[in-house]
Design a protein around this motif. Structure first.
Motif, PDB file in Angstrom:
ATOM      1  N   GLY A  10      -2.479  -4.978 -20.520  1.00  0.00           N
ATOM      2  CA  GLY A  10      -2.802  -4.409 -21.366  1.00  0.00           C
ATOM      3  C   GLY A  10      -2.896  -5.625 -22.565  1.00  0.00           C
ATOM      4  O   GLY A  10      -3.851  -5.176 -23.682  1.00  0.00           O
ATOM      5  N   LEU A  11      -2.974  -7.063 -21.845  1.00  0.00           N
ATOM      6  CA  LEU A  11      -3.268  -7.616 -22.873  1.00  0.00           C
ATOM      7  C   LEU A  11      -4.938  -8.685 -23.001  1.00  0.00           C
ATOM      8  O   LEU A  11      -5.087  -9.409 -23.899  1.00  0.00           O
ATOM      9  CB  LEU A  11      -2.640  -9.252 -22.093  1.00  0.00           C
ATOM     10  CG  LEU A  11      -2.311 -10.902 -22.408  1.00  0.00           C
ATOM     11  CD1 LEU A  11      -2.452 -10.784 -24.211  1.00  0.00           C
ATOM     12  CD2 LEU A  11      -1.857 -11.765 -22.497  1.00  0.00           C
ATOM     13  N   ILE A  12      -5.470  -8.318 -21.623  1.00  0.00           N
ATOM     14  CA  ILE A  12      -7.088  -8.179 -21.970  1.00  0.00           C
ATOM     15  C   ILE A  12      -7.076  -6.264 -21.459  1.00  0.00           C
ATOM     16  O   ILE A  12      -7.090  -5.661 -21.087  1.00  0.00           O
ATOM     17  CB  ILE A  12      -7.971  -8.660 -20.376  1.00  0.00           C
ATOM     18  CG1 ILE A  12      -7.315  -9.994 -20.380  1.00  0.00           C
ATOM     19  CG2 ILE A  12      -9.202  -8.512 -20.524  1.00  0.00           C
ATOM     20  CD1 ILE A  12      -7.504 -10.543 -19.455  1.00  0.00           C
ATOM     21  N   GLY A  40     -16.732 -11.986 -21.512  1.00  0.00           N
ATOM     22  CA  GLY A  40     -15.423 -12.665 -21.493  1.00  0.00           C
ATOM     23  C   GLY A  40     -14.697 -11.293 -21.899  1.00  0.00           C
ATOM     24  O   GLY A  40     -15.044 -10.412 -21.532  1.00  0.00           O
ATOM     25  N   PRO A  41     -13.659 -11.936 -21.242  1.00  0.00           N
ATOM     26  CA  PRO A  41     -12.625 -10.642 -21.943  1.00  0.00           C
ATOM     27  C   PRO A  41     -12.284 -10.962 -22.944  1.00  0.00           C
ATOM     28  O   PRO A  41     -12.528 -11.797 -24.134  1.00  0.00           O
ATOM     29  CB  PRO A  41     -10.586 -11.397 -21.072  1.00  0.00           C
ATOM     30  CG  PRO A  41     -11.770 -12.978 -20.524  1.00  0.00           C
ATOM     31  CD  PRO A  41     -13.301 -13.262 -21.036  1.00  0.00           C
ATOM     32  N   LEU A  42     -12.329  -9.114 -23.633  1.00  0.00           N
ATOM     33  CA  LEU A  42     -11.420  -9.242 -24.832  1.00  0.00           C
ATOM     34  C   LEU A  42     -10.040  -8.277 -24.855  1.00  0.00           C
ATOM     35  O   LEU A  42      -9.266  -7.865 -24.677  1.00  0.00           O
ATOM     36  CB  LEU A  42     -12.035  -7.694 -25.464  1.00  0.00           C
ATOM     37  CG  LEU A  42     -14.017  -8.125 -25.093  1.00  0.00           C
ATOM     38  CD1 LEU A  42     -14.095  -6.682 -25.921  1.00  0.00           C
ATOM     39  CD2 LEU A  42     -14.214  -8.616 -25.766  1.00  0.00           C
ATOM     40  N   ILE A  91      -5.824 -19.930 -19.572  1.00  0.00           N
ATOM     41  CA  ILE A  91      -6.805 -18.923 -19.722  1.00  0.00           C
ATOM     42  C   ILE A  91      -7.468 -18.555 -20.671  1.00  0.00           C
ATOM     43  O   ILE A  91      -8.533 -18.111 -20.926  1.00  0.00           O
ATOM     44  CB  ILE A  91      -6.162 -17.892 -18.014  1.00  0.00           C
ATOM     45  CG1 ILE A  91      -5.915 -18.668 -16.304  1.00  0.00           C
ATOM     46  CG2 ILE A  91      -7.350 -17.197 -18.391  1.00  0.00           C
ATOM     47  CD1 ILE A  91      -5.381 -17.723 -15.846  1.00  0.00           C
ATOM     48  N   ILE A  92      -6.270 -17.909 -21.510  1.00  0.00           N
ATOM     49  CA  ILE A  92      -7.028 -17.448 -22.698  1.00  0.00           C
ATOM     50  C   ILE A  92      -7.609 -18.486 -23.362  1.00  0.00           C
ATOM     51  O   ILE A  92      -8.840 -18.010 -23.687  1.00  0.00           O
ATOM     52  CB  ILE A  92      -5.664 -17.166 -23.483  1.00  0.00           C
ATOM     53  CG1 ILE A  92      -4.740 -15.891 -23.035  1.00  0.00           C
ATOM     54  CG2 ILE A  92      -5.698 -16.442 -24.531  1.00  0.00           C
ATOM     55  CD1 ILE A  92      -3.762 -15.332 -22.893  1.00  0.00           C
ATOM     56  N   SER A 102      -4.005 -13.586 -11.917  1.00  0.00           N
ATOM     57  CA  SER A 102      -4.140 -13.204 -13.589  1.00  0.00           C
ATOM     58  C   SER A 102      -4.395 -12.457 -13.995  1.00  0.00           C
ATOM     59  O   SER A 102      -4.171 -11.650 -14.745  1.00  0.00           O
ATOM     60  CB  SER A 102      -3.811 -14.924 -13.534  1.00  0.00           C
ATOM     61  OG  SER A 102      -3.358 -16.491 -12.716  1.00  0.00           O
ATOM     62  N   PHE A 103      -6.159 -12.725 -13.662  1.00  0.00           N
ATOM     63  CA  PHE A 103      -6.825 -11.995 -14.433  1.00  0.00           C
ATOM     64  C   PHE A 103      -6.511 -10.776 -14.487  1.00  0.00           C
ATOM     65  O   PHE A 103      -6.553  -9.435 -15.416  1.00  0.00           O
ATOM     66  CB  PHE A 103      -8.537 -11.544 -14.806  1.00  0.00           C
ATOM     67  CG  PHE A 103      -9.513 -13.078 -15.149  1.00  0.00           C
ATOM     68  CD1 PHE A 103      -8.992 -12.847 -16.754  1.00  0.00           C
ATOM     69  CD2 PHE A 103      -9.020 -14.224 -14.475  1.00  0.00           C
ATOM     70  CE1 PHE A 103      -9.793 -13.583 -17.986  1.00  0.00           C
ATOM     71  CE2 PHE A 103      -9.476 -15.201 -15.779  1.00  0.00           C
ATOM     72  CZ  PHE A 103     -10.216 -15.028 -17.456  1.00  0.00           C
TER      73      PHE A 103
END
Lengths: 155, 162
Positions: free
Chosen positions: A48-50, B69-71, A8-9, A40-41
């Motif tokens: 905190g990964l996102i 998008g995601p950071l 996903i990343i 997952s998001f």
């Protein structure tokens, strides 16, 4: 780290599709369910990964033409407590401690300050200076004069 | 002919509509993680989902926003970030900037008014990789450089209201 997260990343580090069901199109590409992608998001967000999902504006384009990287030479013993105080000022967007490179670069605390006018940016910097008083030995503002690249990270 | 670095980026304020301003403010905060996130945003702002989607696409295309998008915080995934600076002679700025920008590990790069005038963020999987890239950049650009990895983070939370 979870293999699905890694995929996903890789897929979304350049951005999220701007369409009605953004997580569905990621799910289709990965061959998993939309719900799994959403979960997952959420988990990456909670851990905190996102940091957040949203936009990154071009500062200049939205009217912030006076962007200062303010740098401060603060006693090592006080750097952490004062760094936190600077970070709590509402106009500071990033605040870090970084190594000095003596003699040419004596500064250890970095705080980004943004203003729509020179006066606004300067006043904000002055507010930091007042907060630090004699704990700061020297300081400097590095105004950005041109964006050379702005993409966000790609690994 | 050396390309002017950053020439594809907006370097001055754009004229923004009211909806564009509202979206720029709202989307500097968190997008809902749901099946139809733009529908929720549309309801919050009292416009249609189609308007929200087309306005975000348009802001991206006009380069008013550089990302949607995601950071990710790669330090949570054993990645490392560093802020690096070079002293670049004025007449060599575009040459050096193009060299630096060619690295995918360089997330952004700014020219600043100081003798240390080129500041860029390097992202790598670990500190060895990061130091190798930094050394390579210093060597290939033939500029003096400093590597300032983050030692402590006190705050990250950019919000620029319009």
């Amino acid at each position: 780290m979870n293999d699905l997260y890694q995929k996903i990343i890789t897929m979304t580090q350049s951005g999220l599709p701007v369409e009605s069901r953004p997580f569905l199109s990621i799910a289709k590409e990965l061959g998993v369910s939309e719900q799994l992608v959403i979960d997952s998001f959420k988990k990456m967000n909670d851990s905190g990964l996102i940091r957040r999902i949203g936009i990154v504006p071009n500062h200049y384009a939205i009217g912030y033409t006076h962007n200062l990287m303010t740098v401060w030479d603060i006693d090592d013993k006080k750097a952490d407590s004062l760094g936190k105080e600077i970070g709590q000022l509402e106009f500071v967007s990033h605040c870090y401690r970084r190594p000095r490179h003596l003699p040419d670069w004596p500064y250890n605390i970095f705080a980004m300050v943004h203003g729509k006018t020179k006066q606004e940016a300067d006043e904000r910097m002055e507010e930091i200076r007042i907060l630090l008083q004699s704990d700061c030995h020297q300081f400097c503002a590095l105004k950005s004069s041109r964006i050379l690249k702005k993409t966000g990270l790609r690994l | 002919m050396i390309e002017r670095a950053g020439s594809s980026l907006l370097q001055k304020p754009a004229v923004l509509s009211e909806l564009e301003k509202k979206l720029i403010n709202r989307l500097q905060h968190q997008l809902p993680i749901t099946e139809s996130p733009f529908q929720s945003i549309a309801e919050e702002l009292g416009v249609s989902e189609v308007e929200v989607i087309s306005t975000i696409r348009n802001l991206k295309q006009k380069k008013v926003i550089t990302r949607f998008g995601p950071l990710f915080d790669i330090t949570k995934n054993e990645g490392v970030f560093s802020l690096c600076a070079l002293k670049v002679p004025a007449e060599q700025i575009d040459r050096v900037a193009n060299q630096v920008n060619s690295y995918t590990q360089v997330a952004h790069n700014y020219l600043r008014e100081h003798r240390w005038n080129m500041w860029f963020v390097l992202a790598a999987r670990n500190s060895d990789e990061l130091e190798n890239i930094f050394d390579e950049i210093v060597k290939s650009t033939r500029c003096e450089g400093i590597n300032c990895p983050k030692e402590a983070e006190y705050f990250v939370g950019l919000f620029l209201p319009v």
